[in-house]
Design an enzyme around this catalytic site. Structure first.
Site: not given
Ligand code: PDD
Length: 296
Positions: A32, A51, A102, A142, A174
């Site tokens: 996503y 990405r 799976h 992601k 993070e």
């Molecule tokens: N989350 N690290 C993680 C684990 C994240 O889920 C996110 C963003 C980020 C920041 O990434 P970006 O700058 O590309 O938004 C870092 C989103 C917004 C979410 O899951 O809702």
């Protein structure tokens, strides 16, 4: 009525249906993106789609998001929403398969879904807790499989905090849904891209800090060094750059948003203004305009 996009159709959200045999539902087999939209324009859509496409490739999901097609789809959702400031959620799963296995069957078509998420939380002061990072080793993908992240944020909320900062082998990785930057005097540090999500906001901010000659380094950050941080920032597509006011109940600096944060957010928001309009959205490069005379 909130309109969503599902596999080629724009539908009211309560009419959108996905099969229980969808591999996203059964296995969390999908990826996503969350893409902010400001004044009716999609922010860094090129970087988000790049990405997403690289994640699809990593999972061997046979689909490529075309820039023009997805610009049209997402812009229509924003327009139906009435423009303004919001975020788009875009999800692709491997698709529907008639039996649970799976191993995916050949010929399965990905399920494509997008909706406007409301409200956009925006930048705000954050209180965080630290938690062990128990996630798998592919956090650069992601993936929609977010159980650990859900648990971290539930625990943060239970403790009266807004976000969890994750720690693996004594080093910061993070946030549960954000990347992290730590300021020591004139230096800004952020963990290197190992086992973390390569955040779009992180990438743009790093580039902007370099452009503005800020001493910014991608370095491992031992968790105990948080105690001597002057400032801590979280970055994310909806948060932009958010100041951390306290970690585990202890104030960061004087417990107020710092001056370095204010400056960084100013640069970031000015850059959004400059880039707005989507002129350079077909580029995979960040294309941060050179310092002076660009409005940054
Ligand atoms: N989350 N690290 C993680 C684990 C994240 O889920 C996110 C963003 C980020 C920041 O990434 P970006 O700058 O590309 O938004 C870092 C989103 C917004 C979410 O899951 O809702």
């Amino acid at each position: 009525m909130n309109t969503v996009y599902l596999d080629g159709q724009f539908l009211p959200i309560d009419q959108a249906r996905v099969s229980v045999m969808d591999r996203g539902f059964l296995f969390g087999d999908g990826v996503y993106e969350v893409i902010p939209s400001q004044d009716g324009k999609l922010v860094f859509l090129d970087l988000h789609l790049a990405r997403l496409n690289s994640n699809l490739k990593a999972l061997q999901i046979d689909y490529h998001c075309e820039m023009q097609e997805w610009t049209d789809i997402l812009s229509r959702l924003v327009a139906e929403h009435g423009g303004g400031r919001c975020s788009l959620y875009l999800q692709l799963t491997r698709g529907v398969q008639q039996f649970r296995s799976h191993v995916s069957a050949p010929g399965v078509q990905p399920t494509r879904f997008a909706m406007v998420m409301q409200p956009n939380e925006g930048t705000r002061g954050m209180r965080v807790i630290t938690l062990p990072d128990t996630r798998w080793h592919n956090c650069e993908i992601k993936a929609i499989t977010l159980l650990a992240n859900v648990m971290y944020q539930q625990e943060a909320k239970r403790q009266g905090a807004d976000e969890a900062l994750l720690v693996r082998d004594g080093l910061l990785t993070e946030g549960a849904a954000s990347n992290v930057f730590v300021v020591y005097g004139t230096q800004v540090h952020t963990p290197p891209l190992e086992g973390i999500l390569p955040g779009i906001t992180r990438r743009v901010l790093l580039e902007l800090l370099h452009r503005h000659q800020v001493d910014c380094r991608e370095l491992p950050i031992p968790v105990e060094q948080l105690a001597r941080a002057d400032e801590i920032w979280l970055t994310g597509s909806t948060l932009q750059i958010a100041p951390v006011l306290a970690v585990d109940g202890r104030a960061v600096g004087n417990g107020e948003p710092g001056t370095a944060w204010r400056r960084a957010l100013h640069w970031y928001q000015r850059y959004l203004q400059v880039r707005r309009g989507g002129q350079d959205v077909t580029s995979n490069r960040i294309g941060v305009p050179a310092g002076r005379g660009t409005g940054c």
